[in-house]
Design an enzyme around this catalytic site. Structure first.
Site, PDB file in Angstrom:
ATOM      1  CE  LYS A  45      -0.723   0.163   5.024  1.00  0.00           C
ATOM      2  NZ  LYS A  45      -0.058   1.435   5.282  1.00  0.00           N
ATOM      3  CB  THR A  46       3.935   2.327   1.783  1.00  0.00           C
ATOM      4  OG1 THR A  46       3.350   2.055   3.060  1.00  0.00           O
ATOM      5  CG2 THR A  46       4.755   3.607   1.867  1.00  0.00           C
ATOM      6  CG  ASP A 226      -1.268   4.589   5.077  1.00  0.00           C
ATOM      7  OD1 ASP A 226      -1.839   3.584   4.598  1.00  0.00           O
ATOM      8  OD2 ASP A 226      -0.160   4.523   5.633  1.00  0.00           O
ATOM      9  CD  GLU A 227      -2.522   1.403   8.307  1.00  0.00           C
ATOM     10  OE1 GLU A 227      -3.553   0.714   8.198  1.00  0.00           O
ATOM     11  OE2 GLU A 227      -1.384   0.913   8.368  1.00  0.00           O
ATOM     12  CD  GLN A 257      -3.708  -5.169   8.006  1.00  0.00           C
ATOM     13  OE1 GLN A 257      -2.744  -4.940   8.741  1.00  0.00           O
ATOM     14  NE2 GLN A 257      -3.622  -5.051   6.702  1.00  0.00           N
ATOM     15  NE  ARG A 643       1.213  -7.372  11.051  1.00  0.00           N
ATOM     16  CZ  ARG A 643       0.935  -6.634   9.977  1.00  0.00           C
ATOM     17  NH1 ARG A 643       1.733  -5.652   9.631  1.00  0.00           N
ATOM     18  NH2 ARG A 643      -0.119  -6.878   9.233  1.00  0.00           N
TER      19      ARG A 643
END
Length: 713
Positions: A45-46, A226-227, A257, A643
């Site tokens: 995503k980044t 973002d997020e 998430q 993770r």
């Protein structure tokens, strides 16, 4: 016709776009309307956000009209660095910041429309607790924190005190709402805001002042969030008003998430997007670049039972990898020992047959858990094994008492009406101004509706206080005025460091620290923190860092007073966050957005994960409210699993300590939901221990042979 720099950006972005998959390219190229990017864990995503910034610049949008909003300073710094690698110096002009930093920028620029001076103060958590104790007439900090929590949730829902009281369902809520009204009055009097106000007040600005709204909508050519799944109701309304009818924005998030419901984040914001923006384009990123297929299969299985807003399934092309393993331990101490043994075995390369020579760094390992208290037994086991570690999410540098002292002085320089800062400064270090004097000063300030600092220089104060007390207070006030004048006219790193050093000497602050600590070693450590702080402040004055609002100060010298205005938004010293070779211990919440080659999740027991509050007497399956909680806990388990890059172990113990007793414990339902093959995932700890001992003995023998210069064979 492109300018030379635009052509450079175009070439760079085109070259790097080969790194993107088709859905990522689709998300990057959709720029003329609303776009929702459903970015699964580890799906890049980044990369999408930074490439989209480059693409917008390539299309001719001025960098300063692009805003990328994140949720942490660390995420903003990483995004800014990635954007800089892609588009060069133009990335410094892009507004890359947190929601709160954007709120500060808006209030500094337009806050006068709400009666705020541009030098308002931002209160931290302890300041808010102190004010609420005063507003509620209590000395009990725990009670004040309960009020604080309730008020914060109301503010995140867009409610003021009157609205909260109107919808109160019981006496406790009505009392809290009335305390909130008094709290709001005090914030106004102090020319101060809390962190929730950094979202709520900008919303008020955009809602009530059309000219301000038009100005910001014109300024925001494209907004990237973002997020997005972590936004609350107020942040969503701010976003809607910022983008206006043109709706040129990109929301990047993952409903799987969403783990911050307890602090106001709501999945309703994802549901509302298609309703509020019918032209919304939805792009799913399902290819994971982080984890092996075995890990992703466990993650997909766990999240499966949750209802889906936008169904998706993660996949990986990194191969099957090692199977996810489950460890069952006798108790928490045994669990910690087994995890440490596994780390030692994996580090040596034994676990996957890579050979003794294949050593891994300690920083490749993380141990994740649901609650902070679970780290204690792990720390004990790691210390016993002489394994270096850090506890992520521990005490922030800015939470240390000595740093809070200095920040209070800087806040008072910026805003003389900041009464909480005034009270901390006038008593730290002690200067012979006692509680009685300050109480009478407070009564005088309340009577004449002025700040404590303003009251100090009132001609009428002599009628309320003895001459000696007035002289002491005015000496302190003159000290503040003098320091403020010097800070306003001190620019650049060298001059700032000289001023800050002299200031600490005038305060005799080092003596204050040593006098206040029984341990000289602890006092020395606190003084070292102070030295780090003033070095860092001076560096920012020299333009060698980024400010809290996400604007680069590179090659842009600032005065000490200007830099002081950004202090309240900072949570850590980025310069202190070195890439240490240590094992990471972290809560699952703090681990979100991070990744490690090898991850262990511990305490995966019923009652811990999913967490069940002690006061909850109803079965988790029976209560509808608890069903929502279970769904969020399941998302937390999903976050923990994803993770891991190469290996994952999930651990539970048969007995856990509860108070002073050991009680029987059950494995978490989430372990069964992972649908792992018992035959391939169960470990034999005795075999692992034998292998570890053999490997250790071999290594010791090799080292001894090397030292003696003899042939190890």
């Amino acid at each position: 016709m492109m300018t030379g720099f635009a052509a450079f950006v175009s070439l760079t972005v085109t070259c790097m776009s080969s790194d993107l998959n088709l859905p990522q390219i689709e998300a990057v190229q959709h720029v003329n309307g609303p776009c929702l990017v459903l970015a699964g864990a580890g799906s890049g995503k980044t990369r999408v956000i930074t490439h989209k910034i480059g693409h917008l610049i390539q299309l001719g949008l001025e960098p300063e009209r692009i805003a990328a909003i994140t949720f942490t300073n660390k995420a903003a710094a990483e995004m800014r660095e990635r954007a800089k690698q892609l588009v060069g110096r133009e990335a410094q002009k892009v507004v890359i910041c947190t929601f709160h930093a954007l709120g500060v920028r808006m209030l500094r620029q337009n806050g006068e429309a709400l009666g705020l001076k541009n030098n308002f103060s931002i209160l931290d958590t302890d300041d808010v607790t102190s004010i609420l104790k005063d507003a509620g007439g209590t000395t009990d900090a725990a009670t004040a924190r309960q009020w604080q929590w309730a008020i914060s949730l109301w503010k995140n829902q867009g409610l003021n005190a009157a609205m909260a009281e109107a919808q109160a369902s019981n006496d406790n809520e009505r009392i809290t709402a009335r305390i909130m009204a008094r709290y709001e009055e005090r914030l106004s009097a102090y020319q101060s805001v809390d962190f929730d106000d950094l979202i709520g007040l900008p919303l008020k600005l955009l809602q009530q002042h059309q000219e301000v709204r038009s100005q910001w909508q014109q300024q925001m050519g494209h907004v990237l969030v973002d997020e997005y799944q972590d936004t609350n109701a107020t942040q969503y309304e701010v976003l809607k008003l910022l983008v206006g009818e043109r709706a040129r924005f990109t929301a990047v998030g993952d409903d799987d998430q969403s783990i911050y419901g307890w602090r106001g984040a709501t999945l309703d914001n994802l549901q509302r997007l298609p309703q509020d923006f019918p032209a919304l384009k939805v792009v799913k990123l399902e290819q994971n670049y982080r984890s092996t297929s075995a890990i992703l299969q466990a993650a997909n299985n766990v999240i499966g039972p949750n209802p889906k807003l936008f169904p998706k399934t993660l996949f990986s092309e990194l191969g099957a990898g090692e199977p996810v393993r489950v460890i069952d331990a006798d108790n928490e101490e045994h669990e910690a020992e087994r995890i440490v043994s596994r780390i030692q075995s994996l580090r040596s390369g034994n676990e996957t047959g890579e050979g003794v020579s294949q050593f891994r760094a300690w920083k490749d390992f993380a141990v994740l858990y649901r609650a902070n208290h679970q780290s204690r037994m792990l720390e004990k086991a790691l210390r016993k094994a002489a394994i270096p570690y850090k506890v992520s999410g521990g005490q922030s540098f800015f939470d240390r008492a000595e740093i809070r002292d200095l920040c209070a002085w800087l806040r008072l320089l910026v805003n003389n009406d900041d009464d909480p800062a005034f009270l901390r400064c006038v008593t730290t270090p002690k200067r012979g101004i006692g509680h009685t004097t300050l109480q009478k000063l407070g009564e005088f300030a309340t009577q004449y509706r002025c700040s404590l600092f303003e009251a100090v220089f009132s001609h009428s104060l002599i009628a309320a206080l003895p001459q000696r007390a007035v002289d002491s207070l005015q000496a302190f006030g003159n000290e503040i005025n003098d320091l403020q004048y010097r800070a306003r006219h001190t620019q650049g790193a060298e001059a700032a460091l000289a001023l800050l050093t002299q200031w600490l000497k005038d305060l005799d602050y080092e003596k204050h620290l040593y006098d206040g600590e029984e341990s000289e070693k602890l006092a020395a450590a606190r003084w070292a923190n102070v030295m780090d702080f003033i070095d860092w402040m001076a560096m920012r004055c020299g333009g060698e860092a980024d400010d809290a609002a996400g604007v680069s100060l590179m090659n842009e010298s600032k005065t000490l007073l200007e830099v002081a205005q950004t202090i309240a938004l900072l949570s850590t010293l980025s310069e202190r966050e070195k890439d240490q070779d240590v094992v990471t211990l972290s809560t699952l919440h703090a681990a979100k957005g991070l990744e490690w080659p090898h991850v262990a999740m511990v305490g995966v027991n019923e009652g811990l994960l999913p967490f069940k509050p002690e006061e909850d007497g109803v079965s988790l399956q029976q209560d509808a409210l608890n069903l929502t909680r279970i769904q969020e806990e399941r998302r937390l388990m999903y976050v923990g699993i994803t993770r891991a890059q190469r290996s994952l172990v999930v651990s539970w113990s048969r007995k856990r300590k509860k108070g002073r007793e050991m009680v029987s414990a059950l494995p978490s339902r989430f372990i069964a939901e992972m649908a792992l093959s018992t035959a391939t995932t169960k470990e034999d700890p005795r075999e692992k221990l034998r292998a570890l001992r053999a490997e250790f003995a071999q290594r010791v023998q090799a080292e001894q042979s090397e030292k003696s210069g003899s042939d190890p064979n």
